[in-house]
Design a protein around this motif. Structure first.
Motif, PDB file in Angstrom:
ATOM      1  N   SER A   1      -4.545   4.387   2.915  1.00 28.68           N
ATOM      2  CA  SER A   1      -5.878   4.990   3.656  1.00 28.68           C
ATOM      3  C   SER A   1      -7.330   3.834   3.584  1.00 28.68           C
ATOM      4  O   SER A   1      -8.160   3.457   3.982  1.00 28.68           O
ATOM      5  N   ILE A   2      -6.884   3.097   1.771  1.00 33.21           N
ATOM      6  CA  ILE A   2      -7.599   1.911   1.945  1.00 33.21           C
ATOM      7  C   ILE A   2      -7.293   0.556   3.047  1.00 33.21           C
ATOM      8  O   ILE A   2      -8.184   0.561   3.896  1.00 33.21           O
ATOM      9  N   LEU A   3      -6.793   0.586   3.397  1.00 28.01           N
ATOM     10  CA  LEU A   3      -5.682  -0.135   4.126  1.00 28.01           C
ATOM     11  C   LEU A   3      -6.887   0.097   5.566  1.00 28.01           C
ATOM     12  O   LEU A   3      -6.559  -0.984   6.206  1.00 28.01           O
TER      13      LEU A   3
ATOM     14  N   ALA B   1       0.966  -1.204   0.055  1.00 27.33           N
ATOM     15  CA  ALA B   1       0.042  -0.045  -0.384  1.00 27.33           C
ATOM     16  C   ALA B   1       0.647   0.971   0.216  1.00 27.33           C
ATOM     17  O   ALA B   1       0.355   2.331  -0.521  1.00 27.33           O
ATOM     18  N   ILE B   2       2.074   1.542   0.993  1.00 25.94           N
ATOM     19  CA  ILE B   2       3.067   2.799   1.028  1.00 25.94           C
ATOM     20  C   ILE B   2       3.593   2.682  -0.424  1.00 25.94           C
ATOM     21  O   ILE B   2       3.723   3.621  -0.779  1.00 25.94           O
ATOM     22  N   GLY B   3       4.083   1.324  -1.062  1.00 26.44           N
ATOM     23  CA  GLY B   3       4.605   1.184  -2.621  1.00 26.44           C
ATOM     24  C   GLY B   3       3.357   2.239  -3.006  1.00 26.44           C
ATOM     25  O   GLY B   3       4.268   2.886  -4.176  1.00 26.44           O
ATOM     26  N   ASN B   4       2.776   2.076  -2.770  1.00 25.62           N
ATOM     27  CA  ASN B   4       1.567   2.037  -4.095  1.00 25.62           C
ATOM     28  C   ASN B   4       1.682   3.651  -3.612  1.00 25.62           C
ATOM     29  O   ASN B   4       1.238   4.445  -5.442  1.00 25.62           O
ATOM     30  N   ASN B   5       1.682   3.914  -2.441  1.00 20.41           N
ATOM     31  CA  ASN B   5       0.814   5.787  -2.983  1.00 20.41           C
ATOM     32  C   ASN B   5       2.425   6.397  -3.177  1.00 20.41           C
ATOM     33  O   ASN B   5       2.781   7.114  -4.044  1.00 20.41           O
TER      34      ASN B   5
ATOM     35  N   ARG C   1     -12.880  -0.125  -7.115  1.00 19.62           N
ATOM     36  CA  ARG C   1     -14.065  -0.705  -5.772  1.00 19.62           C
ATOM     37  C   ARG C   1     -12.723  -1.315  -4.335  1.00 19.62           C
ATOM     38  O   ARG C   1     -12.755  -1.946  -4.119  1.00 19.62           O
ATOM     39  N   GLY C   2     -11.677  -0.046  -4.309  1.00 19.93           N
ATOM     40  CA  GLY C   2     -11.223  -0.186  -2.898  1.00 19.93           C
ATOM     41  C   GLY C   2      -9.549  -0.657  -3.399  1.00 19.93           C
ATOM     42  O   GLY C   2      -9.418  -1.767  -2.195  1.00 19.93           O
TER      43      GLY C   2
ATOM     44  N   LEU D   1     -10.894   8.644  -4.676  1.00 18.33           N
ATOM     45  CA  LEU D   1     -10.460   7.973  -5.746  1.00 18.33           C
ATOM     46  C   LEU D   1     -10.667   6.294  -6.322  1.00 18.33           C
ATOM     47  O   LEU D   1     -10.917   5.870  -6.725  1.00 18.33           O
ATOM     48  N   VAL D   2      -9.407   5.371  -5.164  1.00 22.13           N
ATOM     49  CA  VAL D   2      -9.134   4.599  -5.576  1.00 22.13           C
ATOM     50  C   VAL D   2     -10.578   3.350  -4.937  1.00 22.13           C
ATOM     51  O   VAL D   2     -10.563   2.524  -5.240  1.00 22.13           O
TER      52      VAL D   2
END
Lengths: 283, 318
Positions: B271-273, B89-93, B259-260, B253-254
C-alpha cells in the motif's frame, strides 16, 4: 462420568485458575502498558524523558496539551474530525437501516448479485479507488470540501452497515411484522415504528463501530484533505517542525486522538468486540 | 425463524394480502425494495464501485496522473511481475503475516491450552484491556512504538538498566532488525484478539468431551489436540481472516513507524508503494495496477475463506 473430585483435583484446579489469572494479567499489562506510558509522558517535560516512561511526572504539566491544541493546530484537526465523523455515522446508519431492511424483507431478481457487489465494499482498500475518487470529486465540484471526505466513507460504511442491519432484521420475529401489517401499518411504519426501536442494540453497535473506523481513517484523508480539513490522525502523522520532535507534545496529541474512541470503547466494549469479530466474513 | 421474503412461503402472507389489499403494501412489491436500497446504493456505486472500475481501467494505461492516459494493455502488470520493489513489498506483506497472523494465533492457542476452562470472574476487564490495541488508531500505535523503539527510548533504556547494553540498537533504523521491529508491533496489536477469541471458544466446548477424553486416558496434550483444537476451528478461522487481511492492508502503521518503509526499503509494503507511485513518482497507471493486484489478493483470500466456511457449515449440517 466425571472423575471424582478428590482433594488433589481441587488443588490442581485452584493452581490452574491462579496460573490462568497470571497469564491474563501479564498479557493485559503488555497490551495497555504502552498506552499508560504515552499518557504519563504527555504530562511531562522534555528533560524528564530520560527517566523511565512509567514514572509519574514531577508536576502534571498541561502545557503540552495547550501546545498541541494551539501551536500544532490540533484544534483545527479536532474540529475537522468531528465535522466528518458525525455525518458519516448518521447518514450511514440511516441508509444502512433502509437497505438492510430492503434486503432482509424482499426477494427480487438480482438481489444476490447486488449483495455480492456490496461485499466488495467490505474488502476493497481505499488505495484501489483513490484516483477515480479524486476525479469524481472534481467533477462534482466538491474537492477540498468536507463532502469529499464524508461521502466515500459513507459509501464504505453503507456496505458494512447493509450486511449488519440485514442480519439484524432477519433475526426479528416475523409475527411482529405480520401483526403490524394486519393492523394496517404501512411498510414504512413497520420499519421505523416497529422494527427500528427493536433494532437499537444492533444500531448501537453499528454506531460505535462506524465512529471508530471513521475517526481512525487515514489513507483517504491523507490523500484528499489538505490544511485544516485534515483530521486528527493525519494531522498527527504529518506534524512537522518544532513540535514533531517534542515527544511530550506528540504524546499529548496522541492522547487527543485516542481519548474519544477509548471513552466510547469503554462504555460500549461489548458492541465493539462483537462487531470487530463479525467483520471477517459475513454474508 | 423464517424471513419475510415475498415468495409466498408464509401462508399468512396471501391471507393478509386478501384481507387488506388496498391499505397494506405487500412485501412482494419488488419496486418497493429498490426504494429502500437505492439511496445508499447510489452513493455506493458513485464512490466505490465506479472508482474500482476506473482504477482497473487506469491500470491498463501508461499515465502520470496529468498526461492523457495511453493504453498499453497489460504492460503495467508485466512490469509489476519483474519489479524488485514490488516483490520486496509483497514479500514484506507476507513476512508480516508471520507476525500478524501466525505468532498471535500460536501464542493464543498455547496460552489458552494452559488456561483453565472454567468461567472466571473479572473476564470482562481482561477482555476490555486485551482488546484495546484493536481500537486504537494505528497512527497512534505507530507513534507510541516509534518512541519506545527510539535509540534513547524506553526499550533501550530498559536494556541498559538490566545490563544488556550490548543489545542496544536503533531498532527501526537498523536494516536487519527494522522488519522484525515493525512486525512485532503487529503481533502486539493482534495477540489480544486471538486470546479473547480462543478463550471464549474453549469455554463453549462441551465439558463432556473432555471428560470422555480423560476416561479414554488422553493426556492434556492429547486433550488439546483432539478436543480443543477441533472445537476452536471456527475461532481460528476468524482470527486468521482478520489478522491476515490487516497484514496485507497495513498502511498507516508503516507510514508512521518507519516513515513509509525505511530504512531504505526494508519495511516497505504494497500500500505504501501504491501511494508513492501514484502521488510521488507520477506513475498513476502503474500504481493503479499495484492497487488492483493487492485488492485482488485480498478479495481472493476472503472468498476462499468464505467458501471454506460455507463448506464447513454444509458438512456440519449433514
Amino acid at each position: 462420568m466425571p472423575p471424582n473430585h478428590s482433594h488433589r483435583d481441587v488443588l490442581r484446579k485452584r493452581t490452574q485458575i491462579g496460573f490462568t489469572y497470571l497469564i491474563l494479567i501479564v498479557f493485559l499489562f503488555i497490551a495497555i502498558l504502552p498506552f499508560v506510558g504515552i499518557v504519563l509522558t504527555s504530562f511531562k517535560e522534555q528533560r524528564e524523558l530520560r527517566d523511565s516512561p512509567f514514572t509519574l511526572p514531577q508536576d502534571w504539566k498541561l502545557e503540552n496539551y495547550t501546545d498541541a491544541w494551539r501551536g500544532a493546530r490540533f484544534s483545527a484537526y479536532f474540529k475537522s474530525s468531528i465535522i466528518i465523523v458525525i455525518p458519516v455515522v448518521v447518514i450511514s446508519c440511516i441508509l444502512a437501516t433502509m437497505s438492510g431492511f430492503g434486503f432482509a424483507m424482499y426477494r427480487f431478481p438480482g438481489d444476490n448479485l447486488l449483495l455480492l457487489l456490496i461485499t466488495f465494499g467490505l474488502m476493497v482498500p481505499f488505495e484501489a479507488v483513490i484516483i477515480p475518487l479524486w476525479q469524481i470529486m472534481g467533477t462534482l465540484g466538491i474537492r477540498d470540501t468536507y463532502w469529499a471526505l464524508i461521502l466515500p466513507q459513507v459509501a464504505l460504511s453503507f456496505a458494512f452497515g447493509t450486511f449488519w442491519m440485514r442480519a439484524n432484521f432477519k433475526n426479528m420475529p416475523a409475527d411482529i411484522v405480520d401483526a403490524a401489517v394486519v393492523d394496517g401499518c404501512t411498510i414504512w411504519g413497520v420499519l421505523w415504528r416497529i422494527l427500528f426501536p427493536l433494532s437499537r442494540p444492533a444500531l448501537l453497535s453499528l454506531v460505535v463501530l462506524l465512529f471508530m473506523w471513521t475517526w481512525n481513517e487515514f489513507f483517504l484523508i491523507l490523500v484528499m484533505a489538505s490544511g485544516d480539513l485534515r483530521t486528527l490522525p493525519v494531522g498527527l502523522a504529518l506534524l512537522r517542525g518544532r513540535y514533531a520532535s517534542d515527544v511530550p507534545v506528540m504524546a499529548a496529541g496522541s492522547v487527543m486522538v485516542l481519548l474519544p474512541v477509548l471513552l466510547i470503547y469503554i462504555l460500549f466494549q461489548r458492541h465493539f468486540i462483537r462487531g470487530i469479530l463479525s467483520g471477517s466474513v459475513k454474508a | 425463524m423464517q424471513n419475510l421474503s415475498g415468495n409466498g412461503a408464509l401462508p399468512s402472507r396471501t391471507f393478509m394480502q386478501r384481507l387488506r389489499r388496498k391499505s397494506v403494501v405487500p412485501f412482494s412489491n419488488k419496486s418497493q425494495a429498490i426504494l429502500f436500497i437505492l439511496p445508499g446504493l447510489v452513493i455506493y456505486l458513485t464512490f466505490v464501485l465506479l472508482p474500482i472500475l476506473g482504477t482497473v481501467r487506469y491500470s491498463l494505461h501508461d499515465w502520470t496522473g496529468f498526461s492523457p492516459p495511453e493504453y498499453i494493455g497489460f504492460d503495467n502488470y508485466r512490469e509489476l511481475y519483474r519489479d524488485e520493489d514490488f516483490r520486496k513489498a509483497i514479500g514484506n506483506n507476507f513476512f508480516f503475516v508471520i507476525f500478524y497472523t501466525i505468532i498471535p494465533i500460536l501464542l493464543g492457542l498455547f496460552l489458552t491450552s494452559l488456561m483453565s476452562r472454567s468461567k472466571l470472574k473479572g473476564m470482562a476487564i481482561f477482555r476490555t484491556g486485551l482488546f484495546v490495541p484493536q481500537v486504537m488508531s494505528p497512527v497512534v500505535v505507530g507513534i507510541i512504538w516509534r518512541w519506545l523503539f527510539e535509540y534513547r527510548g524506553p526499550i533501550n533504556q530498559t536494556l541498559t538498566l538490566i545490563g544488556l547494553s550490548e543489545w542496544i540498537k536503533p531498532w527501526l533504523g537498523d536494516f536487519t532488525y527494522a522488519p522484525y521491529a515493525v512486525g512485532s508491533v503487529g503481533s502486539w496489536v493482534q495477540y489480544g484478539l486471538c486470546m479473547i477469541l480462543f478463550l471464549a471458544g474453549i469455554q463453549a466446548i462441551n465439558e463432556e468431551l473432555y471428560d470422555t477424553a480423560i476416561v479414554f486416558g488422553a493426556n492434556p496434550l492429547q486433550q488439546f489436540w483432539y478436543v480443543s483444537l477441533p472445537g476452536l476451528r471456527q475461532q481460528i478461522l476468524v482470527a486468521f481472516v482478520l489478522t491476515f487481511i490487516s497484514a496485507l492492508r497495513v498502511f498507516d502503521l508503516v507510514f508512521v513507524l518507519t516513515r513509509g518503509g525505511g530504512p531504505g526499503k526494508e519495511t516497505i509494503v504494497t500500500s505504501i508503494l501504491v501511494y508513492q507511485n501514484t502521488f510521488n513518482l507520477n506513475r498513476a497507471g502503474y500504481g493503479a495496477a499495484m492497487a488492483v493486484t493487492l485488492a485482488t489478493i485480498i478479495v481472493a483470500i476472503s472468498a476462499a475463506v468464505f467458501w471454506l466456511q460455507s463448506r464447513n457449515d454444509d458438512t456440519n449440517a449433514t
